[in-house]
Design a protein around this motif. Sequence first.
Motif, PDB file in Angstrom:
ATOM      1  N   UNK A 119       0.455  -1.394   0.214  1.00 33.02           N
ATOM      2  CA  UNK A 119      -0.003  -0.107  -0.162  1.00 33.02           C
ATOM      3  C   UNK A 119       0.332   1.262  -0.018  1.00 33.02           C
ATOM      4  N   UNK A 120       0.789   1.912  -1.098  1.00 30.67           N
ATOM      5  CA  UNK A 120       1.456   3.208  -1.224  1.00 30.67           C
ATOM      6  C   UNK A 120       1.104   4.991  -1.654  1.00 30.67           C
ATOM      7  N   UNK A 121       0.682   5.743  -1.759  1.00 33.09           N
ATOM      8  CA  UNK A 121       0.274   7.036  -2.382  1.00 33.09           C
ATOM      9  C   UNK A 121      -1.127   6.630  -2.953  1.00 33.09           C
ATOM     10  N   UNK A 122      -2.263   5.884  -1.414  1.00 34.76           N
ATOM     11  CA  UNK A 122      -3.562   5.873  -1.155  1.00 34.76           C
ATOM     12  C   UNK A 122      -4.082   5.350  -2.896  1.00 34.76           C
ATOM     13  N   UNK A 123      -2.862   3.921  -3.067  1.00 33.62           N
ATOM     14  CA  UNK A 123      -3.430   3.015  -3.333  1.00 33.62           C
ATOM     15  C   UNK A 123      -2.744   1.195  -3.527  1.00 33.62           C
ATOM     16  N   UNK A 124      -2.936  -0.017  -3.955  1.00 33.33           N
ATOM     17  CA  UNK A 124      -2.325  -0.736  -3.533  1.00 33.33           C
ATOM     18  C   UNK A 124      -1.959  -1.501  -4.373  1.00 33.33           C
ATOM     19  N   UNK A 125      -0.438  -2.112  -4.893  1.00 26.94           N
ATOM     20  CA  UNK A 125      -0.208  -2.560  -6.298  1.00 26.94           C
ATOM     21  C   UNK A 125       0.968  -3.353  -5.262  1.00 26.94           C
ATOM     22  N   UNK A 126       1.813  -3.547  -6.933  1.00 29.92           N
ATOM     23  CA  UNK A 126       3.167  -4.689  -6.577  1.00 29.92           C
ATOM     24  C   UNK A 126       3.750  -3.610  -5.701  1.00 29.92           C
ATOM     25  N   UNK A 127       4.793  -4.960  -4.859  1.00 27.99           N
ATOM     26  CA  UNK A 127       4.999  -6.357  -4.884  1.00 27.99           C
ATOM     27  C   UNK A 127       4.179  -6.551  -4.490  1.00 27.99           C
ATOM     28  N   UNK A 168      -5.214  -5.745 -11.597  1.00 32.52           N
ATOM     29  CA  UNK A 168      -6.652  -6.172 -12.174  1.00 32.52           C
ATOM     30  C   UNK A 168      -7.085  -7.327 -11.049  1.00 32.52           C
ATOM     31  N   UNK A 169      -5.950  -8.005 -11.085  1.00 29.29           N
ATOM     32  CA  UNK A 169      -6.671  -8.547  -9.798  1.00 29.29           C
ATOM     33  C   UNK A 169      -6.959  -8.815  -8.676  1.00 29.29           C
ATOM     34  N   UNK A 170      -5.769  -7.268  -8.541  1.00 25.01           N
ATOM     35  CA  UNK A 170      -6.434  -7.090  -6.768  1.00 25.01           C
ATOM     36  C   UNK A 170      -8.082  -6.384  -6.933  1.00 25.01           C
ATOM     37  N   UNK A 171      -7.882  -5.689  -7.533  1.00 25.15           N
ATOM     38  CA  UNK A 171      -9.085  -4.729  -7.964  1.00 25.15           C
ATOM     39  C   UNK A 171     -10.457  -6.045  -8.131  1.00 25.15           C
ATOM     40  N   UNK A 172     -10.290  -6.919  -9.055  1.00 30.94           N
ATOM     41  CA  UNK A 172     -11.325  -8.585  -8.172  1.00 30.94           C
ATOM     42  C   UNK A 172     -11.367  -8.679  -7.544  1.00 30.94           C
ATOM     43  N   UNK A 173     -11.136  -8.663  -6.492  1.00 25.84           N
ATOM     44  CA  UNK A 173     -11.150  -9.767  -5.286  1.00 25.84           C
ATOM     45  C   UNK A 173     -11.148  -9.092  -3.984  1.00 25.84           C
ATOM     46  N   UNK A 174     -11.662  -7.969  -3.891  1.00 26.20           N
ATOM     47  CA  UNK A 174     -10.741  -6.959  -2.824  1.00 26.20           C
ATOM     48  C   UNK A 174     -11.386  -7.425  -1.450  1.00 26.20           C
ATOM     49  N   UNK A 175     -12.171  -8.294  -1.663  1.00 27.47           N
ATOM     50  CA  UNK A 175     -12.129  -9.439  -0.290  1.00 27.47           C
ATOM     51  C   UNK A 175     -10.981 -10.468   0.527  1.00 27.47           C
ATOM     52  N   UNK A 176     -10.394 -11.402  -0.810  1.00 24.25           N
ATOM     53  CA  UNK A 176      -8.846 -12.037  -0.767  1.00 24.25           C
ATOM     54  C   UNK A 176      -7.810 -10.445  -0.232  1.00 24.25           C
ATOM     55  N   UNK A 177      -7.725  -9.793  -0.374  1.00 26.42           N
ATOM     56  CA  UNK A 177      -6.629  -8.709   0.218  1.00 26.42           C
ATOM     57  C   UNK A 177      -6.215  -7.996   1.048  1.00 26.42           C
ATOM     58  N   UNK A 187       7.520   4.164   0.120  1.00 30.77           N
ATOM     59  CA  UNK A 187       8.246   4.337  -1.020  1.00 30.77           C
ATOM     60  C   UNK A 187       7.788   3.377  -1.758  1.00 30.77           C
ATOM     61  N   UNK A 188       6.887   3.132  -2.249  1.00 31.00           N
ATOM     62  CA  UNK A 188       6.538   1.898  -3.160  1.00 31.00           C
ATOM     63  C   UNK A 188       5.888   3.030  -4.347  1.00 31.00           C
ATOM     64  N   UNK A 189       5.499   4.126  -4.269  1.00 33.54           N
ATOM     65  CA  UNK A 189       5.169   4.916  -5.407  1.00 33.54           C
ATOM     66  C   UNK A 189       6.508   5.705  -6.416  1.00 33.54           C
ATOM     67  N   UNK A 190       7.727   5.365  -5.709  1.00 27.02           N
ATOM     68  CA  UNK A 190       8.979   5.606  -6.394  1.00 27.02           C
ATOM     69  C   UNK A 190       9.158   4.716  -7.449  1.00 27.02           C
ATOM     70  N   UNK A 191       9.046   4.778  -9.495  1.00 30.78           N
ATOM     71  CA  UNK A 191       9.553   4.353  -9.704  1.00 30.78           C
ATOM     72  C   UNK A 191       9.761   5.133 -11.185  1.00 30.78           C
TER      73      UNK A 191
END
Length: 195
Positions: A130-138, A160-169, A176-180
């Motif tokens: 979780x970073x910058x008001x979103x969730x993502x990789x890793x 896409x999978x994170x969004x599809x199954x919010x109850x499983x996340x 600093x995950x938002x730094x790319x």
Amino acid sequence: MTEVIILAAGESSRLGFPKQTLLYRGKTLLELAVEAGIKSKCSEVMVVLGASAKTIEMGIQHYGVNILVNPNWTDGMASSIIWGLNSFKDKTGIDNAVIMLCDQPFVSSFIIDKLIDKHQETNKKIIACEYDKTIGVPALFDRSVFPELLLLKGQEGAKKILAKYPDDVATIPFETGSVDIDTISDYQAFLNTFK
């Protein structure tokens, strides 16, 4: 056991040369990602290359990680996720996969291990950062989610999978995950901020 899949197949078109070779504190971005995987609790590290594979591979061969070259890398990120998963989906004992990118310079073994620990604590099928008001990789994906990942197409990523199954996340914080890094100006701003 948990595998790490590092996605490093893109051609870095906005940068003009392979971002995997950008340096930070004496290491390339890809070396930093590989070292994070090696030092983590994961059993195996797999790097999926594509564009400029021969050049990039030379810089990480000495780590002894599994290197795959995705011949379909121009099809988009989904093809690299699929290529990585297909390489070990028939192996017994692989329970999870951590999918990560090569252009998040602050991914560490600590972050990867936190994903694994959170999975064990919560028994959720997906653990994301979780970073910058979103969730993502890793993000860690339980083996039961692999069939969904194998259905991704084109530029679709794990998000896409994170969004599809919010109850499983479940999530872990990774500020600093938002730094790319996608452009030269991103890289210069990054170096100016994080010397």
